[in-house]
Write a protein that holds these residues in place. Structure first.
Motif, PDB file in Angstrom:
ATOM      1  N   LYS A  87       0.719  -1.208  -0.010  1.00 46.08           N
ATOM      2  CA  LYS A  87       0.133  -0.100   0.013  1.00 46.08           C
ATOM      3  C   LYS A  87       0.857   1.310  -0.010  1.00 46.08           C
ATOM      4  O   LYS A  87       1.899   1.449   0.615  1.00 46.08           O
ATOM      5  CB  LYS A  87      -0.976  -0.074   1.025  1.00 46.08           C
ATOM      6  N   CYS A 139       1.338   5.322   1.033  1.00 46.85           N
ATOM      7  CA  CYS A 139       0.742   6.073   1.848  1.00 46.85           C
ATOM      8  C   CYS A 139       1.431   7.696   1.392  1.00 46.85           C
ATOM      9  O   CYS A 139       2.738   7.790   1.594  1.00 46.85           O
ATOM     10  CB  CYS A 139       1.028   5.757   3.303  1.00 46.85           C
ATOM     11  N   VAL A 186      -4.131   6.863   1.837  1.00 44.71           N
ATOM     12  CA  VAL A 186      -3.654   5.668   1.456  1.00 44.71           C
ATOM     13  C   VAL A 186      -4.559   5.123   0.329  1.00 44.71           C
ATOM     14  O   VAL A 186      -5.512   5.503   0.252  1.00 44.71           O
ATOM     15  CB  VAL A 186      -4.097   4.690   2.563  1.00 44.71           C
ATOM     16  N   ASP A 187      -3.562   5.012  -0.774  1.00 42.79           N
ATOM     17  CA  ASP A 187      -3.980   4.067  -2.070  1.00 42.79           C
ATOM     18  C   ASP A 187      -4.493   2.612  -1.557  1.00 42.79           C
ATOM     19  O   ASP A 187      -3.465   2.047  -1.137  1.00 42.79           O
ATOM     20  CB  ASP A 187      -3.215   3.927  -2.968  1.00 42.79           C
ATOM     21  N   MET A 188      -5.868   2.245  -1.031  1.00 41.60           N
ATOM     22  CA  MET A 188      -6.003   1.120  -0.687  1.00 41.60           C
ATOM     23  C   MET A 188      -6.264   0.098  -1.747  1.00 41.60           C
ATOM     24  O   MET A 188      -6.545  -1.130  -1.568  1.00 41.60           O
ATOM     25  CB  MET A 188      -7.440   1.192  -0.155  1.00 41.60           C
ATOM     26  N   GLY A 189      -5.754   0.378  -2.867  1.00 39.37           N
ATOM     27  CA  GLY A 189      -6.156  -0.458  -4.030  1.00 39.37           C
ATOM     28  C   GLY A 189      -7.317  -1.006  -4.734  1.00 39.37           C
ATOM     29  O   GLY A 189      -8.288  -0.017  -4.739  1.00 39.37           O
ATOM     30  N   THR A 210     -10.683  -0.060   6.139  1.00 37.07           N
ATOM     31  CA  THR A 210     -11.372  -0.682   4.976  1.00 37.07           C
ATOM     32  C   THR A 210     -12.744  -0.891   4.777  1.00 37.07           C
ATOM     33  O   THR A 210     -13.306  -1.086   4.035  1.00 37.07           O
ATOM     34  CB  THR A 210     -10.675  -2.421   5.081  1.00 37.07           C
ATOM     35  N   HIS A 249      -9.237   2.544  -8.036  1.00 36.23           N
ATOM     36  CA  HIS A 249      -8.479   2.310  -6.740  1.00 36.23           C
ATOM     37  C   HIS A 249      -9.491   3.182  -6.062  1.00 36.23           C
ATOM     38  O   HIS A 249     -10.124   4.284  -6.195  1.00 36.23           O
ATOM     39  CB  HIS A 249      -7.286   2.908  -6.854  1.00 36.23           C
TER      40      HIS A 249
END
Length: 279
Positions: free
Chosen positions: A103, A105, A119-122, A222, A258
């Motif tokens: 991940k 940040c 945060v790039d949580m995908g 999440t 994303h």
């Protein structure tokens, strides 16, 4: 003697330990004892900072019952703050290895300390076998399911860990009574985090969460991401929304496939414990 830092992201609190410069026990007995709010430090679990061969750092996170989780959105923001504030790195863009992937940040710095993290949580996952959910269709999006003999409509999403999103007209109900039935239902072979959501308007979503292994918590990063994406799929919000949890607000955006999460991270206190006291 072990050094620890207590941190929280909108009320989702963990004990953080530097596993690079000290040996940190990661067994269920130790974790459940330090997480106990009456006889321990008190937290939703333990997060350990480790070296990584594929990223800047590696994060291992454990629920208060000692079970290991793949990912924690609030936890990873505090993780990023920890490694910067404790001078383990000077980077303001970090790659952090988790069990659900690496991940990215982005740190916001004020007066030499991290105040918030994006945060790039995908990519969110809705394929049932990947979440996993035992279901007779490829996806569960606003579909009917039965939990403990009661019919619900739910949307299943993975953000590196499994989530089920349920919409309600209000959030004033006994979550402790129904939450465990979702968590332990055979439909979810790895158990599930369940979010109950009230749509205030297309930019404001309000939620409560029952987290697997921890019960109701003040926040779940999440979970907030899953709520926003499920609401986007169900045409209840646009590509950006403010998600309100018991502990505060997170800004969630869906861009280029994303999910991006922005929120605060805060250190509450630091201390030392005798490891043998928790055996």
């Amino acid at each position: 003697m072990l050094q620890f830092t207590k941190m929280e992201g909108i009320g989702n609190d963990y004990v953080y330990m530097d596993g690079i410069h000290q040996r940190v026990p990661m067994d269920a007995t130790f974790i459940s004892k330090i997480s106990d709010r009456h006889f321990g430090i008190g937290s939703d679990g333990l997060i350990v900072i480790l070296e990584s061969e594929v990223a800047d750092f590696k994060m291992r996170m454990f629920n208060l019952d000692g079970s290991e989780g793949k990912m924690c959105g609030n936890g990873i923001r505090c993780f990023a703050k920890f490694v910067y504030d404790e001078h383990l790195t000077k980077k303001t863009t970090l790659q952090i290895e988790t069990l659900s992937g690496i991940k990215t940040c982005e740190l916001k710095i004020e007066n030499g300390e991290v105040t918030s993290v994006t945060v790039d949580m995908g990519k969110p996952v809705t394929t049932c076998r990947e979440i996993p959910v035992v279901y007779d269709q490829e996806e569960m999006i606003d579909d009917e399911l039965v939990i403990n003999g009661i019919k619900y409509r739910g949307t299943a999403v993975s953000m590196g860990n499994p989530h089920l999103v349920i919409y309600r007209d209000n959030l004033d109900f006994n979550l402790e009574k129904i939450g465990p039935h979702f968590e332990k239902d055979p439909m979810f072979p790895e158990s599930v985090n369940t979010e109950f959501v009230q749509v205030i308007d297309e930019k404001h979503l309000k939620m409560r969460v029952w987290e697997r292994g921890s019960g109701e918590t003040h926040a779940c990063g999440t979970g907030a991401c899953a709520v926003m994406y499920a609401s986007y799929l169900n045409h209840l919000c646009g590509p950006e929304a403010d998600v309100e949890l018991l502990g505060g607000h997170l800004q969630i955006a869906y861009r280029d496939g994303h999910i991006f999460m922005t929120g605060p991270a805060r250190t509450t206190f630091r201390g030392y414990i005798q490891e043998e006291d928790y055996r």
